[in-house]
Design an enzyme around this catalytic site. Sequence first.
Site, PDB file in Angstrom:
ATOM      1  N   GLY A  10       0.836  -1.210   0.000  1.00 17.45           N
ATOM      2  CA  GLY A  10       0.000   0.000   0.000  1.00 17.45           C
ATOM      3  C   GLY A  10       0.861   1.246   0.000  1.00 17.45           C
ATOM      4  O   GLY A  10       0.478   2.297   0.511  1.00 17.45           O
ATOM      5  N   GLY A  13      -0.462   4.621  -1.032  1.00 18.02           N
ATOM      6  CA  GLY A  13      -1.635   5.126  -0.321  1.00 18.02           C
ATOM      7  C   GLY A  13      -1.253   6.266   0.603  1.00 18.02           C
ATOM      8  O   GLY A  13      -0.091   6.669   0.682  1.00 18.02           O
ATOM      9  N   ASP A 163      -3.596   3.648  19.007  1.00 16.30           N
ATOM     10  CA  ASP A 163      -4.541   3.744  20.126  1.00 16.30           C
ATOM     11  C   ASP A 163      -3.798   4.128  21.410  1.00 16.30           C
ATOM     12  O   ASP A 163      -4.286   4.930  22.206  1.00 16.30           O
ATOM     13  CB  ASP A 163      -5.266   2.405  20.302  1.00 16.30           C
ATOM     14  N   HIS A 191      -8.043  -3.752  17.698  1.00 14.85           N
ATOM     15  CA  HIS A 191      -8.022  -2.362  17.212  1.00 14.85           C
ATOM     16  C   HIS A 191      -9.401  -2.078  16.626  1.00 14.85           C
ATOM     17  O   HIS A 191      -9.631  -2.167  15.423  1.00 14.85           O
ATOM     18  CB  HIS A 191      -6.925  -2.185  16.154  1.00 14.85           C
TER      19      HIS A 191
HETATM   20  P1  NAD Z   1      -5.336   4.213   1.072  1.00 14.50           P
HETATM   21  O1  NAD Z   1      -6.547   3.803   0.347  1.00 14.50           O
HETATM   22  O2  NAD Z   1      -4.878   5.621   0.996  1.00 14.50           O
HETATM   23  O3  NAD Z   1      -4.104   3.301   0.628  1.00 14.50           O
HETATM   24  C1  NAD Z   1      -4.188   1.913   0.586  1.00 14.50           C
HETATM   25  C2  NAD Z   1      -3.278   1.475  -0.543  1.00 14.50           C
HETATM   26  O4  NAD Z   1      -3.251   0.056  -0.514  1.00 14.50           O
HETATM   27  C3  NAD Z   1      -3.787   1.887  -1.924  1.00 14.50           C
HETATM   28  O5  NAD Z   1      -2.776   2.626  -2.595  1.00 14.50           O
HETATM   29  C4  NAD Z   1      -4.089   0.558  -2.603  1.00 14.50           C
HETATM   30  O6  NAD Z   1      -3.788   0.593  -3.989  1.00 14.50           O
HETATM   31  C5  NAD Z   1      -3.159  -0.377  -1.845  1.00 14.50           C
HETATM   32  N1  NAD Z   1      -3.537  -1.781  -1.945  1.00 14.50           N
HETATM   33  C6  NAD Z   1      -4.766  -2.340  -1.963  1.00 14.50           C
HETATM   34  N2  NAD Z   1      -4.674  -3.677  -2.081  1.00 14.50           N
HETATM   35  C7  NAD Z   1      -3.352  -3.977  -2.115  1.00 14.50           C
HETATM   36  C8  NAD Z   1      -2.626  -5.185  -2.228  1.00 14.50           C
HETATM   37  N3  NAD Z   1      -3.236  -6.360  -2.336  1.00 14.50           N
HETATM   38  N4  NAD Z   1      -1.280  -5.123  -2.221  1.00 14.50           N
HETATM   39  C9  NAD Z   1      -0.641  -3.940  -2.130  1.00 14.50           C
HETATM   40  N5  NAD Z   1      -1.278  -2.760  -2.024  1.00 14.50           N
HETATM   41  C10 NAD Z   1      -2.622  -2.776  -2.023  1.00 14.50           C
HETATM   42  O7  NAD Z   1      -5.560   3.765   2.592  1.00 14.50           O
HETATM   43  P2  NAD Z   1      -4.736   4.240   3.873  1.00 14.50           P
HETATM   44  O8  NAD Z   1      -5.411   5.418   4.453  1.00 14.50           O
HETATM   45  O9  NAD Z   1      -3.293   4.282   3.562  1.00 14.50           O
HETATM   46  O10 NAD Z   1      -5.079   3.027   4.876  1.00 14.50           O
HETATM   47  C11 NAD Z   1      -4.599   1.730   4.637  1.00 14.50           C
HETATM   48  C12 NAD Z   1      -5.177   0.770   5.658  1.00 14.50           C
HETATM   49  O11 NAD Z   1      -4.704   1.086   6.975  1.00 14.50           O
HETATM   50  C13 NAD Z   1      -6.709   0.799   5.767  1.00 14.50           C
HETATM   51  O12 NAD Z   1      -7.191  -0.523   5.905  1.00 14.50           O
HETATM   52  C14 NAD Z   1      -6.954   1.580   7.026  1.00 14.50           C
HETATM   53  O13 NAD Z   1      -8.198   1.292   7.597  1.00 14.50           O
HETATM   54  C15 NAD Z   1      -5.808   1.089   7.878  1.00 14.50           C
HETATM   55  N6  NAD Z   1      -5.463   1.894   9.052  1.00 14.50           N
HETATM   56  C16 NAD Z   1      -5.106   1.212  10.170  1.00 14.50           C
HETATM   57  C17 NAD Z   1      -4.738   1.908  11.303  1.00 14.50           C
HETATM   58  C18 NAD Z   1      -4.357   1.177  12.574  1.00 14.50           C
HETATM   59  O14 NAD Z   1      -4.189   1.835  13.615  1.00 14.50           O
HETATM   60  N7  NAD Z   1      -4.186  -0.133  12.587  1.00 14.50           N
HETATM   61  C19 NAD Z   1      -4.730   3.306  11.287  1.00 14.50           C
HETATM   62  C20 NAD Z   1      -5.096   3.966  10.126  1.00 14.50           C
HETATM   63  C21 NAD Z   1      -5.469   3.239   8.996  1.00 14.50           C
HETATM   64  C1  LMR Z   2      -7.834   4.486  12.898  1.00 19.62           C
HETATM   65  O1  LMR Z   2      -7.999   4.034  14.036  1.00 19.62           O
HETATM   66  O2  LMR Z   2      -7.643   5.695  12.675  1.00 19.62           O
HETATM   67  C2  LMR Z   2      -7.850   3.537  11.726  1.00 19.62           C
HETATM   68  O3  LMR Z   2      -8.062   2.233  12.153  1.00 19.62           O
HETATM   69  C3  LMR Z   2      -8.775   3.947  10.660  1.00 19.62           C
HETATM   70  C4  LMR Z   2     -10.215   3.700  11.043  1.00 19.62           C
HETATM   71  O4  LMR Z   2     -10.930   3.085  10.247  1.00 19.62           O
HETATM   72  O5  LMR Z   2     -10.617   4.121  12.126  1.00 19.62           O
END
Ligand code: NAD
Ligand code: LMR
Length: 331
Positions: A10, A13, A163, A191
């Site tokens: 990703g 992203g 978190d 989470h």
């Molecule tokens: P985004 O949509 O901006 O970027 C995600 C990227 O992943 C995109 O560029 C997409 O093309 C790519 N992608 C999709 N499938 C893929 C694959 N199979 N292999 C490689 N790349 C792939 O999203 P983002 O804002 O960067 O968020 C990414 C993820 O992180 C989301 O699931 C979001 O909910 C999660 N997130 C988690 C936390 C946490 O605390 N755990 C915090 C924030 C966001």
């Molecule tokens: C967050 O906690 O900010 C991420 O997991 C994105 C979401 O879906 O809340």
Amino acid sequence: MKEINVLVTGAAGQIGYALLTRLASGETFGKDTKVNLNLVEVPQVASKLEGSRMELEDCGFNALGEIKSFSDINEASGDIDWALLVGSIPRGITINGKKIEERADLLKINGGIFTEQGKALGENAKQNAKILVVGNPANTNALIGCTHGNNSTQTWMAMTALDSNRAKAQVANKCNVAISDIKKMTIWGNHSPTMYPDLDNAEINNESVSTLINDKSWIEKDFLQIVQQRGKAIIDARGASSATSAANAAIDTVKATLSETAEDDWFSAAVMSDGSYNVPEGIIFGFPLRTNASGEISIVQNLPISEYAQDKINLTTQELLDEKKDVSDLL
Ligand code: NAD
Ligand code: LMR
């Protein structure tokens, strides 16, 4: 100069964009370590990824080694020391006319990504590789990846550092102390809105934070609600999920594993439960963790758990068991 091979999925992203410079600048692994980056994306955004690659080059970081771009995880995962699995769909978007409201709604959409990634990393990454799942629902995605990785010497984690940082920020405001004064913050469980940020065992100057705050209503209502719902509040405000703070938390997690944890502290991430605190084995659960001098990560044991906290831990445990059941076809 030492070298480290880091894989980021990703990478084009929004989290990826915030993450890459901090991996490459020397801040994370140290100025004496060259960071080779394997960037993984879906082919549709290859051009965007190339833009990020050019920008990284233009930063002129001494610590940046080779940057390679991939759409095939098998090709990307060879000899990897650290994998940051960010690539996946965030909530807040609409798919087939249905708005994705909860992280668990992403299970069926994102879960499949982690079968192939887990297998590839299990076979090709280094035996002592560490893998952090950021993509949501992070705990259950990590369970899928770890199951398919089937490699007992690699360490899979799901990110709860965001978190933990959110909880510390609220406590710092409430108690008028610096963030660095707050130690031993634990995020128990998933989470998700069932996560349990534990102020009984968190400390400021060796005193329990809940004792210091001495305001049950604030802790059990305001604080809990703010931390559990912070991700949604950010999506509502920004129209996109957290990115800078998520990337920052990923960096914090990596750093927490690189050196021995200070005596008076621990860090938060979700790892495979070994039955500690009566959490069933076989789910990826948020625990208090420590890294030892050899880089091994272990769960901090024997913390007191109040009846109230136990109820919360049971709730988040049940949610993870339910999520596991929902993806049984992927395990
Ligand atoms: P985004 O949509 O901006 O970027 C995600 C990227 O992943 C995109 O560029 C997409 O093309 C790519 N992608 C999709 N499938 C893929 C694959 N199979 N292999 C490689 N790349 C792939 O999203 P983002 O804002 O960067 O968020 C990414 C993820 O992180 C989301 O699931 C979001 O909910 C999660 N997130 C988690 C936390 C946490 O605390 N755990 C915090 C924030 C966001
Ligand atoms: C967050 O906690 O900010 C991420 O997991 C994105 C979401 O879906 O809340």
